[in-house]
Scaffold this motif. Structure first.
Motif, PDB file in Angstrom:
ATOM      1  N   LYS A   1     -44.667  14.702  17.999  1.00 45.67           N
ATOM      2  CA  LYS A   1     -43.798  14.223  16.931  1.00 45.67           C
ATOM      3  C   LYS A   1     -42.497  13.644  17.497  1.00 45.67           C
ATOM      4  O   LYS A   1     -42.016  12.601  17.047  1.00 45.67           O
ATOM      5  CB  LYS A   1     -43.491  15.344  15.948  1.00 45.67           C
ATOM      6  CG  LYS A   1     -42.778  14.856  14.728  1.00 45.67           C
ATOM      7  CD  LYS A   1     -42.847  15.858  13.614  1.00 45.67           C
ATOM      8  CE  LYS A   1     -42.278  15.228  12.375  1.00 45.67           C
ATOM      9  NZ  LYS A   1     -43.047  15.527  11.216  1.00 45.67           N
TER      10      LYS A   1
ATOM     11  N   LYS B   1     -47.835  19.652  19.320  1.00 50.08           N
ATOM     12  CA  LYS B   1     -47.580  18.896  18.092  1.00 50.08           C
ATOM     13  C   LYS B   1     -46.102  18.499  18.010  1.00 50.08           C
ATOM     14  O   LYS B   1     -45.771  17.368  17.672  1.00 50.08           O
ATOM     15  CB  LYS B   1     -47.969  19.713  16.868  1.00 50.08           C
ATOM     16  CG  LYS B   1     -47.824  18.945  15.582  1.00 50.08           C
ATOM     17  CD  LYS B   1     -48.281  19.755  14.382  1.00 50.08           C
ATOM     18  CE  LYS B   1     -48.072  18.980  13.096  1.00 50.08           C
ATOM     19  NZ  LYS B   1     -48.448  19.752  11.926  1.00 50.08           N
TER      20      LYS B   1
ATOM     21  N   TYR C   1     -50.401  10.324  16.328  1.00 47.47           N
ATOM     22  CA  TYR C   1     -49.965  11.206  15.245  1.00 47.47           C
ATOM     23  C   TYR C   1     -50.663  10.827  13.937  1.00 47.47           C
ATOM     24  O   TYR C   1     -51.120  11.690  13.197  1.00 47.47           O
ATOM     25  CB  TYR C   1     -48.448  11.147  15.091  1.00 47.47           C
ATOM     26  CG  TYR C   1     -47.906  12.274  14.247  1.00 47.47           C
ATOM     27  CD1 TYR C   1     -47.597  13.504  14.819  1.00 47.47           C
ATOM     28  CD2 TYR C   1     -47.715  12.128  12.880  1.00 47.47           C
ATOM     29  CE1 TYR C   1     -47.117  14.552  14.057  1.00 47.47           C
ATOM     30  CE2 TYR C   1     -47.242  13.167  12.111  1.00 47.47           C
ATOM     31  CZ  TYR C   1     -46.939  14.376  12.702  1.00 47.47           C
ATOM     32  OH  TYR C   1     -46.477  15.419  11.941  1.00 47.47           O
TER      33      TYR C   1
END
Length: 61
Positions: A23, A19, A41
């Motif tokens: 990002k 994650k 995302y």
């Protein structure tokens, strides 16, 4: 090309590291990588992001 391949092959459930990596790719200098990462995302965390924005807006009022 490696970043795009990795983006396309991410599992649906992401670890914290995955994650964080995703990002960071949403701010990549390469336009193709950035666009794909933003799309990935948004698909995965769009609802959470929208709620964060709404919470911030409510705090301002």
């Amino acid at each position: 090309m490696l970043a795009i391949n990795r983006l396309l092959n991410l599992p649906w459930q992401l670890s914290k590291e995955q994650k964080d990596w995703l990002k960071r790719r949403t701010h990549d200098r390469r336009t193709e990588v950035k666009a794909l990462a933003q799309q990935q995302y948004e698909v995965r965390f769009g609802y959470t992001h929208t709620c964060d924005v709404l919470d911030d807006a409510e705090e301002i009022e």
